[in-house]
Design a protein around this motif. Structure first.
Motif, PDB file in Angstrom:
ATOM      1  N   MET A 130     -26.068  45.240 -35.853  1.00  0.00           N
ATOM      2  CA  MET A 130     -26.549  44.815 -34.530  1.00  0.00           C
ATOM      3  C   MET A 130     -28.047  45.081 -34.372  1.00  0.00           C
ATOM      4  N   ALA A 131     -28.532  46.163 -34.941  1.00  0.00           N
ATOM      5  CA  ALA A 131     -29.962  46.458 -34.853  1.00  0.00           C
ATOM      6  C   ALA A 131     -30.792  45.413 -35.585  1.00  0.00           C
ATOM      7  N   VAL A 132     -30.226  44.816 -36.608  1.00  0.00           N
ATOM      8  CA  VAL A 132     -30.926  43.777 -37.352  1.00  0.00           C
ATOM      9  C   VAL A 132     -30.787  42.421 -36.667  1.00  0.00           C
ATOM     10  N   ILE A 133     -29.596  42.122 -36.152  1.00  0.00           N
ATOM     11  CA  ILE A 133     -29.316  40.802 -35.596  1.00  0.00           C
ATOM     12  C   ILE A 133     -29.844  40.622 -34.180  1.00  0.00           C
ATOM     13  N   ALA A 134     -29.713  41.618 -33.334  1.00  0.00           N
ATOM     14  CA  ALA A 134     -30.047  41.475 -31.909  1.00  0.00           C
ATOM     15  C   ALA A 134     -31.478  40.990 -31.659  1.00  0.00           C
ATOM     16  N   PRO A 135     -32.493  41.554 -32.296  1.00  0.00           N
ATOM     17  CA  PRO A 135     -33.845  41.041 -32.026  1.00  0.00           C
ATOM     18  C   PRO A 135     -34.017  39.572 -32.409  1.00  0.00           C
ATOM     19  N   THR A 136     -33.385  39.153 -33.505  1.00  0.00           N
ATOM     20  CA  THR A 136     -33.486  37.763 -33.929  1.00  0.00           C
ATOM     21  C   THR A 136     -32.797  36.850 -32.933  1.00  0.00           C
ATOM     22  N   VAL A 137     -31.627  37.252 -32.473  1.00  0.00           N
ATOM     23  CA  VAL A 137     -30.865  36.431 -31.522  1.00  0.00           C
ATOM     24  C   VAL A 137     -31.633  36.276 -30.218  1.00  0.00           C
ATOM     25  N   LEU A 138     -32.231  37.344 -29.754  1.00  0.00           N
ATOM     26  CA  LEU A 138     -32.904  37.312 -28.463  1.00  0.00           C
ATOM     27  C   LEU A 138     -34.318  36.760 -28.528  1.00  0.00           C
ATOM     28  N   ALA A 139     -34.914  36.719 -29.708  1.00  0.00           N
ATOM     29  CA  ALA A 139     -36.299  36.255 -29.826  1.00  0.00           C
ATOM     30  C   ALA A 139     -36.401  34.782 -30.236  1.00  0.00           C
ATOM     31  N   THR A 140     -35.278  34.170 -30.593  1.00  0.00           N
ATOM     32  CA  THR A 140     -35.319  32.776 -31.013  1.00  0.00           C
ATOM     33  C   THR A 140     -34.945  31.875 -29.848  1.00  0.00           C
ATOM     34  N   GLY A 141     -34.686  30.630 -30.133  1.00  0.00           N
ATOM     35  CA  GLY A 141     -34.404  29.654 -29.080  1.00  0.00           C
ATOM     36  C   GLY A 141     -32.991  29.740 -28.525  1.00  0.00           C
ATOM     37  N   PRO A 142     -32.703  28.886 -27.566  1.00  0.00           N
ATOM     38  CA  PRO A 142     -31.382  28.911 -26.923  1.00  0.00           C
ATOM     39  C   PRO A 142     -30.252  28.515 -27.880  1.00  0.00           C
ATOM     40  N   ALA A 143     -30.520  27.673 -28.857  1.00  0.00           N
ATOM     41  CA  ALA A 143     -29.475  27.271 -29.797  1.00  0.00           C
ATOM     42  C   ALA A 143     -28.956  28.473 -30.585  1.00  0.00           C
ATOM     43  N   GLU A 144     -29.865  29.293 -31.071  1.00  0.00           N
ATOM     44  CA  GLU A 144     -29.466  30.466 -31.848  1.00  0.00           C
ATOM     45  C   GLU A 144     -28.751  31.498 -30.981  1.00  0.00           C
ATOM     46  N   THR A 145     -29.210  31.661 -29.749  1.00  0.00           N
ATOM     47  CA  THR A 145     -28.578  32.627 -28.849  1.00  0.00           C
ATOM     48  C   THR A 145     -27.155  32.203 -28.504  1.00  0.00           C
ATOM     49  N   ILE A 146     -26.962  30.940 -28.182  1.00  0.00           N
ATOM     50  CA  ILE A 146     -25.618  30.444 -27.855  1.00  0.00           C
ATOM     51  C   ILE A 146     -24.726  30.495 -29.092  1.00  0.00           C
ATOM     52  N   ALA A 147     -25.267  30.140 -30.254  1.00  0.00           N
ATOM     53  CA  ALA A 147     -24.488  30.204 -31.495  1.00  0.00           C
ATOM     54  C   ALA A 147     -24.065  31.636 -31.801  1.00  0.00           C
ATOM     55  N   ALA A 148     -24.924  32.602 -31.509  1.00  0.00           N
ATOM     56  CA  ALA A 148     -24.570  34.006 -31.722  1.00  0.00           C
ATOM     57  C   ALA A 148     -23.419  34.423 -30.815  1.00  0.00           C
ATOM     58  N   VAL A 149     -23.422  33.946 -29.578  1.00  0.00           N
ATOM     59  CA  VAL A 149     -22.328  34.249 -28.649  1.00  0.00           C
ATOM     60  C   VAL A 149     -21.026  33.614 -29.143  1.00  0.00           C
ATOM     61  N   ILE A 150     -21.093  32.380 -29.610  1.00  0.00           N
ATOM     62  CA  ILE A 150     -19.910  31.702 -30.150  1.00  0.00           C
ATOM     63  C   ILE A 150     -19.382  32.448 -31.378  1.00  0.00           C
ATOM     64  N   THR A 151     -20.283  32.874 -32.248  1.00  0.00           N
ATOM     65  CA  THR A 151     -19.893  33.612 -33.443  1.00  0.00           C
ATOM     66  C   THR A 151     -19.263  34.948 -33.077  1.00  0.00           C
ATOM     67  N   ALA A 152     -19.837  35.630 -32.098  1.00  0.00           N
ATOM     68  CA  ALA A 152     -19.266  36.910 -31.648  1.00  0.00           C
ATOM     69  C   ALA A 152     -17.874  36.712 -31.070  1.00  0.00           C
ATOM     70  N   ALA A 153     -17.670  35.609 -30.345  1.00  0.00           N
ATOM     71  CA  ALA A 153     -16.336  35.317 -29.792  1.00  0.00           C
ATOM     72  C   ALA A 153     -15.336  35.065 -30.916  1.00  0.00           C
ATOM     73  N   ALA A 154     -15.761  34.360 -31.950  1.00  0.00           N
ATOM     74  CA  ALA A 154     -14.872  34.120 -33.092  1.00  0.00           C
ATOM     75  C   ALA A 154     -14.527  35.434 -33.797  1.00  0.00           C
ATOM     76  N   ALA A 155     -15.507  36.313 -33.923  1.00  0.00           N
ATOM     77  CA  ALA A 155     -15.252  37.615 -34.545  1.00  0.00           C
ATOM     78  C   ALA A 155     -14.341  38.466 -33.664  1.00  0.00           C
TER      79      ALA A 155
END
Length: 100
Positions: free
Chosen positions: A51-76
């Motif tokens: 999470m320490a590695v992924i969170a900054p990337t998810v929050l610093a990129t565009g909306p597509a990556e942020t929404i995709a991260a939420v979808i991926t977290a839901a799948a996990a």
């Protein structure tokens, strides 16, 4: 030194450091009995580092990556197999990048 040789040397050096780090952890913990709170703390380390590695990337990129991260977290969260979670995440980011 050519670029190819430099690349191979870099990969070898990174592999060596990774291996030594793992062996060093085993060496340092050889006399420690892992149970109770220590076991719980060690079990929590991999997700925390991830999470320490992924969170900054998810929050610093565009909306597509942020929404995709939420979808991926839901799948996990649904406890799907790892390969399915990765495939869902990749498909989500590709689809969302095309949309945004």
């Amino acid at each position: 030194m050519s670029d190819d040789l430099l690349t191979v040397a870099t990969i070898f050096a990174m592999a060596t450091v990774t291996y030594l780090t793992r062996i060093g952890g085993l060496y340092l913990m050889r006399g420690v009995r892992v149970r109770g709170r220590l076991k719980a703390a060690l079990d929590a380390l991999p997700p925390a580092v991830l999470m320490a590695v992924i969170a900054p990337t998810v929050l610093a990129t565009g909306p597509a990556e942020t929404i995709a991260a939420v979808i991926t977290a839901a799948a996990a969260f649904l406890r799907l197999p790892m390969i399915a979670v990765v495939a869902i995440g990749v498909a989500a980011v590709v689809a969302l990048r095309a949309f945004f």
